[in-house]
Design an enzyme around this catalytic site. Structure first.
Site, PDB file in Angstrom:
ATOM      1  N   HIS A   1     -37.334  72.387  98.743  1.00 38.42           N
ATOM      2  CA  HIS A   1     -36.563  71.637  97.743  1.00 38.42           C
ATOM      3  C   HIS A   1     -35.386  70.912  98.408  1.00 38.42           C
ATOM      4  O   HIS A   1     -35.094  69.759  98.107  1.00 38.42           O
ATOM      5  CB  HIS A   1     -35.989  72.575  96.677  1.00 38.42           C
ATOM      6  CG  HIS A   1     -37.016  73.316  95.874  1.00 38.42           C
ATOM      7  ND1 HIS A   1     -37.186  74.674  95.959  1.00 38.42           N
ATOM      8  CD2 HIS A   1     -37.908  72.887  94.954  1.00 38.42           C
ATOM      9  CE1 HIS A   1     -38.139  75.055  95.130  1.00 38.42           C
ATOM     10  NE2 HIS A   1     -38.603  73.991  94.511  1.00 38.42           N
TER      11      HIS A   1
ATOM     12  N   SER B   1     -41.714  78.783  95.584  1.00 35.35           N
ATOM     13  CA  SER B   1     -40.934  79.778  94.831  1.00 35.35           C
ATOM     14  C   SER B   1     -41.792  81.006  94.543  1.00 35.35           C
ATOM     15  O   SER B   1     -41.290  82.121  94.430  1.00 35.35           O
ATOM     16  CB  SER B   1     -40.449  79.167  93.521  1.00 35.35           C
ATOM     17  OG  SER B   1     -39.808  77.942  93.789  1.00 35.35           O
TER      18      SER B   1
END
Ligand code: AMP
Length: 285
Positions: A39, A188
């Site tokens: 990210h 994630s």
């Protein structure tokens, strides 16, 4: 410096109006939080490209086709804000649920074609949820540029198509996949694997690389895919949903990479669904 967290669209619009008045360009990086280096690489690319950067964090219930996956999705807002504090982010937009789906919300953005295969087949409704929330985030942020990861290659294609089809004036930019030292694509969902599960999951990438190398040597895909599926099963992947060679423009199945192509995989490890993909060189002979 830590960027302010805004939870209301009106606050975001006020910031945006100031920036536009000053002639500044705006980038958006949509995420569902639980931020990792993948990210952050998108945020860095956004900071390099535009004057102002909005990172959005919204765990979008509409894109989860599995209630347990939604319930178990990591929510780490405090740590996320801390990670972003090292970067030149202007606003962290963490909209309250009613800012995205107010009472009475009834609209849906549905993309066909590139959204129908792969994830579209195994996660019904997923891309409607993605296209809907991303369309809303594009319109709410009024960004000039949006940054997405090639890690979710099909998603990148779906949101690019959606923005083009709906005449949303935004440039969608795809950024390279960031990997762990082991080669495992950062995700994630990796947070939910044990150390041992992570080791086993790391076998996916070298298996994909071997397939790509042998495609470059002229071998056909079908037998390579059979061999790779066996290797993945031996490594502990207990459900390989797809292991496909597809063209990189329309996602049609290929037997040989005679045009720009992608090897795309979805497989389960210890109850966690992992996806990955890599580029495949065009075969010139
Ligand atoms: P997510 O929070 O998982 O919805 O992802 C938000 C954005 O980060 C999407 O554009 C993803 O493609 C991107 N992303 C996730 N993992 C990676 C990675 N390992 N490398 C680069 N981008 C990623």
């Amino acid at each position: 410096m830590t960027a302010p967290i805004l939870r209301r669209l009106s606050e975001l619009r006020a910031k945006h109006a100031d920036w536009i008045q000053d002639g500044e360009t705006v980038a958006v990086v949509p995420t569902m939080g639980a931020l990792h280096a993948g990210h952050l690489s998108l945020v860095e690319a956004a900071c390099a490209a535009c004057d102002r950067v909005i990172v959005t964090i919204f765990v979008n219930p509409r894109q989860f086709n599995n209630a347990a996956d939604l319930a178990n999705y990591p929510r780490t807002e405090f740590e996320d804000a801390k990670k972003l504090s090292g970067l030149d982010v202007d606003v962290i937009y963490v909209p309250d649920g009613d800012q995205i789906y107010p009472v009475g919300y009834s609209s849906n953005v549905s993309v066909s074609g590139v959204a129908d295969v792969l994830e579209g087949e195994f996660r019904p409704g997923h891309f409607d949820g993605v296209a809907t929330v991303v369309a809303k985030l594009f319109l709410q942020t009024g960004a000039h540029q949006a940054f997405f990861g090639q890690k979710d290659f099909q998603q990148l294609m779906v949101v690019t198509r959606m923005a083009r089809d709906l005449d949303i004036p935004i440039k969608v930019i795809g950024c390279p996949t960031v990997r762990e030292v082991s080669g495992l694509a950062m995700s994630s969902r990796n947070l939910r694997l044990s150390a041992e599960g992570l080791d086993r999951a790391a076998k996916l990438y070298p298996i994909m690389q071997q397939v790509v190398a042998r495609l470059a040597g002229g071998e056909g895909f079908a037998p390579l895919a059979d061999e790779a599926r066996s290797k993945l099963a031996a490594a502990g992947f207990n459900d390989i949903e797809y292991f496909d060679l597809r063209c990189a423009e329309q996602l049609q199945l290929l037997e040989r990479p005679t045009r720009p192509a992608r090897l795309l995989v979805a497989a389960w490890m210890d109850g966690i669904r992992l996806i990955d993909n890599i580029a495949v060189d065009v075969l010139t002979v």
